[in-house]
Design a protein around this motif. Structure first.
Motif, PDB file in Angstrom:
ATOM      1  N   VAL A 302      -9.026   3.441  11.369  1.00  0.00           N
ATOM      2  CA  VAL A 302      -8.908   3.261  12.813  1.00  0.00           C
ATOM      3  C   VAL A 302      -8.855   1.756  13.049  1.00  0.00           C
ATOM      4  CG1 VAL A 302     -10.000   3.606  15.060  1.00  0.00           C
ATOM      5  CG2 VAL A 302     -10.161   5.387  13.299  1.00  0.00           C
ATOM      6  N   ALA A 303      -7.804   1.272  13.716  1.00  0.00           N
ATOM      7  CA  ALA A 303      -7.610  -0.181  13.780  1.00  0.00           C
ATOM      8  C   ALA A 303      -7.092  -0.646  15.132  1.00  0.00           C
ATOM      9  CB  ALA A 303      -6.642  -0.614  12.674  1.00  0.00           C
ATOM     10  N   SER A 304      -7.376  -1.905  15.425  1.00  0.00           N
ATOM     11  CA  SER A 304      -6.798  -2.605  16.571  1.00  0.00           C
ATOM     12  C   SER A 304      -6.010  -3.796  16.050  1.00  0.00           C
ATOM     13  CB  SER A 304      -7.902  -3.072  17.529  1.00  0.00           C
ATOM     14  OG  SER A 304      -8.703  -4.078  16.917  1.00  0.00           O
ATOM     15  N   GLY A 305      -5.304  -4.484  16.934  1.00  0.00           N
ATOM     16  CA  GLY A 305      -4.496  -5.631  16.524  1.00  0.00           C
ATOM     17  C   GLY A 305      -3.070  -5.221  16.253  1.00  0.00           C
ATOM     18  N   LYS A 306      -2.464  -5.794  15.217  1.00  0.00           N
ATOM     19  CA  LYS A 306      -1.076  -5.492  14.889  1.00  0.00           C
ATOM     20  C   LYS A 306      -0.974  -4.208  14.067  1.00  0.00           C
ATOM     21  CE  LYS A 306       0.552 -10.302  14.973  1.00  0.00           C
ATOM     22  NZ  LYS A 306       1.205 -11.387  14.197  1.00  0.00           N
ATOM     23  N   PRO A 307       0.129  -3.480  14.186  1.00  0.00           N
ATOM     24  CA  PRO A 307       0.324  -2.304  13.332  1.00  0.00           C
ATOM     25  C   PRO A 307       0.520  -2.739  11.880  1.00  0.00           C
ATOM     26  CG  PRO A 307       2.326  -2.792  14.549  1.00  0.00           C
ATOM     27  CD  PRO A 307       1.271  -3.706  15.107  1.00  0.00           C
ATOM     28  N   PHE A 308       0.264  -1.834  10.949  1.00  0.00           N
ATOM     29  CA  PHE A 308       0.376  -2.194   9.530  1.00  0.00           C
ATOM     30  C   PHE A 308       1.812  -2.497   9.114  1.00  0.00           C
ATOM     31  CE2 PHE A 308      -3.780   0.044   9.308  1.00  0.00           C
ATOM     32  CZ  PHE A 308      -4.514  -1.027   8.816  1.00  0.00           C
ATOM     33  N   SER A 309       2.778  -2.099   9.917  1.00  0.00           N
ATOM     34  CA  SER A 309       4.164  -2.465   9.637  1.00  0.00           C
ATOM     35  C   SER A 309       4.380  -3.967   9.746  1.00  0.00           C
ATOM     36  CB  SER A 309       5.113  -1.734  10.589  1.00  0.00           C
ATOM     37  OG  SER A 309       4.758  -1.980  11.937  1.00  0.00           O
ATOM     38  N   GLU A 310       3.439  -4.670  10.370  1.00  0.00           N
ATOM     39  CA  GLU A 310       3.515  -6.129  10.512  1.00  0.00           C
ATOM     40  C   GLU A 310       2.455  -6.837   9.674  1.00  0.00           C
ATOM     41  OE1 GLU A 310       3.510  -7.300  14.641  1.00  0.00           O
ATOM     42  OE2 GLU A 310       4.706  -5.559  15.234  1.00  0.00           O
ATOM     43  N   LEU A 311       1.907  -6.133   8.687  1.00  0.00           N
ATOM     44  CA  LEU A 311       0.820  -6.708   7.892  1.00  0.00           C
ATOM     45  C   LEU A 311       1.278  -7.870   7.022  1.00  0.00           C
ATOM     46  CD1 LEU A 311      -2.160  -6.491   7.013  1.00  0.00           C
ATOM     47  CD2 LEU A 311      -1.419  -4.869   5.251  1.00  0.00           C
ATOM     48  N   PHE A 312       2.510  -7.782   6.477  1.00  0.00           N
ATOM     49  CA  PHE A 312       3.032  -8.818   5.590  1.00  0.00           C
ATOM     50  C   PHE A 312       4.236  -9.491   6.244  1.00  0.00           C
ATOM     51  CE2 PHE A 312       1.418  -5.348   2.792  1.00  0.00           C
ATOM     52  CZ  PHE A 312       0.270  -5.994   2.357  1.00  0.00           C
ATOM     53  N   THR A 313       4.509 -10.724   5.857  1.00  0.00           N
ATOM     54  CA  THR A 313       5.626 -11.466   6.437  1.00  0.00           C
ATOM     55  C   THR A 313       6.956 -10.877   5.981  1.00  0.00           C
ATOM     56  OG1 THR A 313       5.797 -13.039   4.611  1.00  0.00           O
ATOM     57  CG2 THR A 313       4.232 -13.578   6.385  1.00  0.00           C
ATOM     58  N   ALA A 314       8.009 -11.182   6.716  1.00  0.00           N
ATOM     59  CA  ALA A 314       9.344 -10.719   6.351  1.00  0.00           C
ATOM     60  C   ALA A 314       9.747 -11.245   4.985  1.00  0.00           C
ATOM     61  CB  ALA A 314      10.352 -11.152   7.418  1.00  0.00           C
ATOM     62  N   GLU A 315       9.337 -12.474   4.680  1.00  0.00           N
ATOM     63  CA  GLU A 315       9.658 -13.060   3.373  1.00  0.00           C
ATOM     64  C   GLU A 315       8.996 -12.270   2.249  1.00  0.00           C
ATOM     65  OE1 GLU A 315      10.379 -15.879   6.516  1.00  0.00           O
ATOM     66  OE2 GLU A 315       8.560 -14.754   5.994  1.00  0.00           O
ATOM     67  N   MET A 316       7.745 -11.853   2.458  1.00  0.00           N
ATOM     68  CA  MET A 316       7.059 -11.051   1.440  1.00  0.00           C
ATOM     69  C   MET A 316       7.749  -9.708   1.242  1.00  0.00           C
ATOM     70  SD  MET A 316       3.055 -11.666   2.397  1.00  0.00           S
ATOM     71  CE  MET A 316       2.297 -13.304   2.356  1.00  0.00           C
ATOM     72  N   MET A 317       8.131  -9.078   2.349  1.00  0.00           N
ATOM     73  CA  MET A 317       8.743  -7.751   2.279  1.00  0.00           C
ATOM     74  C   MET A 317      10.125  -7.787   1.632  1.00  0.00           C
ATOM     75  SD  MET A 317       6.468  -5.657   3.468  1.00  0.00           S
ATOM     76  CE  MET A 317       7.303  -4.127   3.907  1.00  0.00           C
ATOM     77  N   ALA A 318      10.718  -8.964   1.562  1.00  0.00           N
ATOM     78  CA  ALA A 318      12.038  -9.103   0.952  1.00  0.00           C
ATOM     79  C   ALA A 318      11.986  -9.799  -0.406  1.00  0.00           C
ATOM     80  CB  ALA A 318      12.976  -9.875   1.882  1.00  0.00           C
ATOM     81  N   GLY A 319      10.786 -10.201  -0.839  1.00  0.00           N
ATOM     82  CA  GLY A 319      10.655 -11.000  -2.047  1.00  0.00           C
ATOM     83  C   GLY A 319      10.425 -10.200  -3.314  1.00  0.00           C
ATOM     84  N   GLY A 320       9.965 -10.884  -4.354  1.00  0.00           N
ATOM     85  CA  GLY A 320       9.814 -10.289  -5.666  1.00  0.00           C
ATOM     86  C   GLY A 320       8.766  -9.194  -5.748  1.00  0.00           C
ATOM     87  N   TYR A 321       7.778  -9.209  -4.835  1.00  0.00           N
ATOM     88  CA  TYR A 321       6.723  -8.200  -4.846  1.00  0.00           C
ATOM     89  C   TYR A 321       6.961  -7.115  -3.799  1.00  0.00           C
ATOM     90  CZ  TYR A 321       4.115 -11.682  -7.567  1.00  0.00           C
ATOM     91  OH  TYR A 321       3.726 -12.578  -8.522  1.00  0.00           O
ATOM     92  N   GLN A 322       8.196  -6.971  -3.348  1.00  0.00           N
ATOM     93  CA  GLN A 322       8.463  -6.097  -2.213  1.00  0.00           C
ATOM     94  C   GLN A 322       8.050  -4.661  -2.470  1.00  0.00           C
ATOM     95  OE1 GLN A 322      12.832  -4.838  -1.748  1.00  0.00           O
ATOM     96  NE2 GLN A 322      13.031  -6.894  -2.617  1.00  0.00           N
ATOM     97  N   LYS A 323       8.170  -4.164  -3.713  1.00  0.00           N
ATOM     98  CA  LYS A 323       7.765  -2.788  -3.981  1.00  0.00           C
ATOM     99  C   LYS A 323       6.270  -2.588  -3.738  1.00  0.00           C
ATOM    100  CE  LYS A 323       9.448  -1.887  -8.090  1.00  0.00           C
ATOM    101  NZ  LYS A 323       9.834  -1.088  -9.283  1.00  0.00           N
ATOM    102  N   LYS A 324       5.481  -3.589  -4.124  1.00  0.00           N
ATOM    103  CA  LYS A 324       4.039  -3.519  -3.889  1.00  0.00           C
ATOM    104  C   LYS A 324       3.739  -3.492  -2.395  1.00  0.00           C
ATOM    105  CE  LYS A 324       2.489  -6.065  -8.038  1.00  0.00           C
ATOM    106  NZ  LYS A 324       1.592  -5.059  -8.628  1.00  0.00           N
ATOM    107  N   TYR A 325       4.411  -4.372  -1.652  1.00  0.00           N
ATOM    108  CA  TYR A 325       4.133  -4.471  -0.213  1.00  0.00           C
ATOM    109  C   TYR A 325       4.594  -3.218   0.533  1.00  0.00           C
ATOM    110  CZ  TYR A 325       3.087  -9.382  -1.142  1.00  0.00           C
ATOM    111  OH  TYR A 325       2.542 -10.554  -1.625  1.00  0.00           O
ATOM    112  N   TYR A 326       5.740  -2.692   0.176  1.00  0.00           N
ATOM    113  CA  TYR A 326       6.212  -1.470   0.818  1.00  0.00           C
ATOM    114  C   TYR A 326       5.263  -0.308   0.530  1.00  0.00           C
ATOM    115  CZ  TYR A 326      10.663  -2.835   2.891  1.00  0.00           C
ATOM    116  OH  TYR A 326      11.617  -3.380   3.708  1.00  0.00           O
ATOM    117  N   ARG A 327       4.787  -0.230  -0.709  1.00  0.00           N
ATOM    118  CA  ARG A 327       3.840   0.832  -1.047  1.00  0.00           C
ATOM    119  C   ARG A 327       2.560   0.689  -0.228  1.00  0.00           C
ATOM    120  NH1 ARG A 327       2.641  -0.291  -6.244  1.00  0.00           N
ATOM    121  NH2 ARG A 327       0.547  -1.056  -5.840  1.00  0.00           N
ATOM    122  N   ALA A 328       2.064  -0.558  -0.113  1.00  0.00           N
ATOM    123  CA  ALA A 328       0.833  -0.791   0.644  1.00  0.00           C
ATOM    124  C   ALA A 328       1.013  -0.434   2.116  1.00  0.00           C
ATOM    125  CB  ALA A 328       0.394  -2.246   0.500  1.00  0.00           C
TER     126      ALA A 328
END
Length: 346
Positions: A302-328
């Motif tokens: 149960v959370a307030s603030g930003k949704p988890f879809s905004e947890l990581f930066t766009a650069e992270m979601m497009a970078g070398g660890y993107q599979k990890k971030y998408y899974r998270a």
């Protein structure tokens, strides 16, 4: 009445035995077996995987050419000490790997790739080899290489365990010879990658990639002043971990990732105030590990603030660890939907 605890006030200190006690299939796969796996009749490789792993389970604990002494003085053997399941997401590889673990004699270990690298960080490489060399089977789920250090580390660990006669089993969505591609200059580490691939008999598990239908919609964050009342009303008999997001992120930096499972030992549901975007990659990767442990334990959020879809930066979601971030993001969103909408996290 709900019990309130704070993860930021918890710093688990574990012995070697306590750390290793966590190396077993998660709650989601605690009672699976080869009989509970349902092969798709249109994908014969799934039934073949069940047969191969069932046969492999019969060899666990038996010396069929493993061990340094046999390698030096015994007969040559072409049998390999490891099984490797390659395939897309959602085809049941973790179910199969956990079934192998349940069907095999102990001592045995089951953990994700990240958990093993964290174990080395907590114990040292030599101590990890000494401890795991006493095991009959080591299962590595979500086998993936993200940097050169992990490539060298895991190739050495697998080689030494294989030399000690330990059976190895792994799952991944990347063939052994292709590990590391897209994340670093894999061509510079072909020797280590080749060493890894030589440990395993590879079996491709085909099937529909159920989890590649896109990320689920994140639920709207709740009003910050209301989340604790909301959580205590929804989970009146639970132990709620209530923390400020920024303080929890700072605390994770002080706790070794190998202890995150124990950090969550008492937590039935997580209440997070003021979720925000993580901009530091080292912190982001620690939060990925926390997300995996939350998902393993099926902890609703149960959370307030930003949704988890905004947890990581766009650069992270497009970078070398993107599979990890998408899974998270996928797992955290599912847990948030469970906590705030009542939809079970699958």
């Amino acid at each position: 009445m709900a019990k309130i605890i704070h993860l930021t006030q918890t710093t688990p200190n574990l012995s070697v035995d306590e750390l290793l006690a966590g190396f077993h299939p998660s709650y989601r796969f605690g009672e699976v077996s080869f009989n509970t796996y349902r092969p798709d009749p249109n994908q014969p490789s799934q039934a073949e995987a069940v047969s191969k792993l069932s046969n492999f389970a019969q060899t666990v604990g038996k010396n069929n050419g493993g061990g340094l002494f046999s390698k030096l003085f015994g007969k040559k053997t072409t049998a390999k000490n490891g099984m490797y399941l390659d395939g897309g997401f959602g085809v049941g590889k973790t179910h199969l790997l956990a079934s192998l673990w349940h069907a095999s004699p102990g001592p045995k270990a089951f953990g994700t790739f990240v958990e093993y690298t964290n174990l080395v960080g907590a114990l040292s490489f030599r101590r990890t080899v000494e401890v795991l060399s006493e095991y009959k089977l080591v299962c590595i789920d979500e086998f993936e290489l993200d940097d050169p250090g992990d490539t060298v580390l895991m190739s050495r660990l697998m080689r030494e365990l294989s030399d000690a006669g330990v059976k190895l089993a792994a799952t991944s969505n990347t063939l052994p010879g292709a590990l590391g591609e897209g994340r670093f200059a894999a061509v510079d580490f072909q020797r280590e990658i080749k060493t890894l691939s030589e440990q395993f008999d590879v079996h491709r598990v085909d099937g529909v990639d159920f989890r590649h239908r896109g990320l689920p919609d994140a639920p709207q964050p709740l009003d910050d002043s209301a989340i604790e009342d909301f959580a205590t009303e929804r989970y009146p008999e639970a132990t709620l971990a209530v923390d400020d997001f920024a303080e929890l992120v700072a605390h994770l930096h002080k706790v070794h990732p190998s202890r995150y499972r124990q950090l969550l030992a008492e937590t039935d549901a997580l209440v997070l105030h003021n979720v925000d975007t993580i901009t530091d990659q080292s912190i982001a990767l620690r939060f990925v590990v926390l997300a995996d442990r939350l998902y393993d334990k099926d902890v609703p959020i149960v959370a307030s603030g930003k949704p988890f879809s905004e947890l990581f930066t766009a650069e992270m979601m497009a970078g070398g660890y993107q599979k990890k971030y998408y899974r998270a993001v996928s797992r955290l969103t599912a847990l948030a939907r469970e906590g705030q909408v009542g939809e079970p996290a699958l």
